[in-house]
Design a protein around this motif. Structure first.
Motif, PDB file in Angstrom:
ATOM      1  N   UNK A   1      40.667  32.501  59.216  1.00  0.00           N
ATOM      2  CA  UNK A   1      41.835  33.393  59.245  1.00  0.00           C
ATOM      3  C   UNK A   1      43.152  32.859  59.807  1.00  0.00           C
ATOM      4  N   UNK A   2      43.121  31.632  60.232  1.00  0.00           N
ATOM      5  CA  UNK A   2      44.464  31.043  60.793  1.00  0.00           C
ATOM      6  C   UNK A   2      45.043  30.240  59.767  1.00  0.00           C
ATOM      7  N   UNK A   3      44.014  29.972  58.601  1.00  0.00           N
ATOM      8  CA  UNK A   3      44.838  29.285  57.358  1.00  0.00           C
ATOM      9  C   UNK A   3      45.311  30.320  56.583  1.00  0.00           C
ATOM     10  N   UNK A   4      46.075  29.759  55.464  1.00  0.00           N
ATOM     11  CA  UNK A   4      46.768  30.639  54.580  1.00  0.00           C
ATOM     12  C   UNK A   4      45.489  30.577  53.518  1.00  0.00           C
ATOM     13  N   UNK A   5      45.320  32.069  52.611  1.00  0.00           N
ATOM     14  CA  UNK A   5      44.366  31.891  51.967  1.00  0.00           C
ATOM     15  C   UNK A   5      44.754  31.918  50.390  1.00  0.00           C
ATOM     16  N   UNK A   6      44.220  31.510  49.499  1.00  0.00           N
ATOM     17  CA  UNK A   6      44.330  31.381  47.990  1.00  0.00           C
ATOM     18  C   UNK A   6      43.148  31.804  47.251  1.00  0.00           C
ATOM     19  N   UNK A   7      43.296  32.511  46.264  1.00  0.00           N
ATOM     20  CA  UNK A   7      42.124  32.973  45.614  1.00  0.00           C
ATOM     21  C   UNK A   7      42.554  33.138  44.095  1.00  0.00           C
ATOM     22  N   UNK A   8      41.809  32.511  43.295  1.00  0.00           N
ATOM     23  CA  UNK A   8      41.832  32.419  41.902  1.00  0.00           C
ATOM     24  C   UNK A   8      40.652  32.417  41.210  1.00  0.00           C
ATOM     25  N   UNK A   9      40.820  33.549  39.877  1.00  0.00           N
ATOM     26  CA  UNK A   9      39.695  33.876  39.240  1.00  0.00           C
ATOM     27  C   UNK A   9      40.149  34.138  37.764  1.00  0.00           C
ATOM     28  N   UNK A  10      39.141  34.031  36.766  1.00  0.00           N
ATOM     29  CA  UNK A  10      39.541  34.695  35.329  1.00  0.00           C
ATOM     30  C   UNK A  10      39.665  36.181  35.349  1.00  0.00           C
ATOM     31  N   UNK A  11      40.475  36.620  34.644  1.00  0.00           N
ATOM     32  CA  UNK A  11      40.358  38.174  34.230  1.00  0.00           C
ATOM     33  C   UNK A  11      39.355  38.244  33.421  1.00  0.00           C
ATOM     34  N   UNK A  12      38.531  39.552  33.428  1.00  0.00           N
ATOM     35  CA  UNK A  12      37.511  39.919  32.381  1.00  0.00           C
ATOM     36  C   UNK A  12      37.108  41.471  32.691  1.00  0.00           C
TER      37      UNK A  12
ATOM     38  N   UNK B   1      28.400  37.326  32.686  1.00  0.00           N
ATOM     39  CA  UNK B   1      29.097  37.168  31.244  1.00  0.00           C
ATOM     40  C   UNK B   1      30.379  36.259  31.572  1.00  0.00           C
ATOM     41  N   UNK B   2      30.262  35.171  32.691  1.00  0.00           N
ATOM     42  CA  UNK B   2      31.299  34.354  32.786  1.00  0.00           C
ATOM     43  C   UNK B   2      31.401  33.252  31.513  1.00  0.00           C
ATOM     44  N   UNK B   3      30.326  33.073  30.627  1.00  0.00           N
ATOM     45  CA  UNK B   3      30.283  32.462  29.635  1.00  0.00           C
ATOM     46  C   UNK B   3      30.239  30.917  29.905  1.00  0.00           C
ATOM     47  N   UNK B   4      30.001  30.416  31.014  1.00  0.00           N
ATOM     48  CA  UNK B   4      29.616  29.031  31.310  1.00  0.00           C
ATOM     49  C   UNK B   4      28.602  28.771  30.375  1.00  0.00           C
ATOM     50  N   UNK B   5      27.309  29.205  30.442  1.00  0.00           N
ATOM     51  CA  UNK B   5      26.197  28.637  29.682  1.00  0.00           C
ATOM     52  C   UNK B   5      26.560  28.583  28.124  1.00  0.00           C
TER      53      UNK B   5
END
Length: 250
Positions: free
Chosen positions: A48-59, A217-221
């Protein structure tokens, strides 16, 4: 920001491309950037001393349940900077504003949020040239967003009613238990790639791959199957992928 821990999930590669481009900008500016996949992340390792980034697809106007769980179970902090990057083909309503309130209530300091329109991963598949243009535009916007974060100029809008409604709607949608994917055994080569790619261990190998009722249903497969053996509602459909499968595997 001296160190950024950038957590992400990517279904067909769009989010991975955005994250990689942003990380390149951060690193060129002298900011150490540590990438970690949400599906294999251990929250106890979160610094928690580092900046945090979060990335994801909208579904479904939110994101996949295991990504939701990651975001919603983040620990309380005192002023840790956080930014979000999301990819989508349609609309996210006011999702990013809803997540801003959720994270602010945990003590995070909003550093910016951006949604990137990228090629659709199912059913409505653009021609290759159209998809390439969308990706190129998305990557340019990712570079600008990363630079804005570094100088404190990135925005993170919130529209109170719409933002809160988006979270509620998304959670309700993902409580539905859809069973949409299957396997055409006449095409399956039993390569096991779908098992390796599934972020929630929903697939086990019998004589052929079998879905266990936990699919998110992330659709990877379906997108990366080399023989197009994964079906959607018992039909073969056109799919899209932005990278090779190896880019999404540990």
């Amino acid at each position: 920001m001296k160190i950024i821990d950038f957590y992400y999930f990517s279904g067909t590669g769009n989010t991975f491309l955005i994250v990689r481009r942003m990380a390149e900008v951060f690193k060129k500016s002298g900011v150490e950037t540590r990438l970690a996949r949400i599906e294999s992340a251990n929250r106890r390792d979160l610094d928690t001393t580092h900046a945090l980034g979060i990335a994801f697809p909208v579904a479904g106007w939110y994101t996949y349940p295991f990504v939701q769980k990651f975001i919603e179970s983040l620990p309380a902090v005192s002023g840790t900077p956080v930014f979000l990057a999301a990819t989508m083909a349609g609309s996210c309503l006011g999702l990013m504003g809803g997540l801003r309130k959720l994270l602010e209530d945990k003590g995070y300091k909003p550093a910016g949020a951006k949604v990137f329109v990228m090629p659709s991963n199912l059913l409505i598949i653009e021609k290759d040239e159209v998809a390439r243009k969308k990706v190129a535009k998305g990557l340019r916007r990712a570079e600008r967003f990363a630079r804005q974060i570094l100088i404190g100029k990135a925005k993170w809008k919130r529209i109170p009613f719409l933002s809160d409604f988006s979270l509620v709607l998304g959670r309700k949608i993902w409580k539905l238990n859809w069973q949409m994917l299957g396997v055409d055994t006449s095409l399956c080569s039993r390569c096991r790639l779908c098992l390796k790619l599934c972020p929630v261990s929903n697939i086990r190998m019998g004589e052929y791959p079998e879905h266990q009722g936990r699919c998110e249903y992330c659709m990877r497969c379906i997108s990366f199957c080399p023989n197009q053996a994964i079906t959607f509602w018992k039909k073969h459909v056109k799919t899209y992928k932005a990278v090779k499968a190896e880019a999404l595997l540990d």
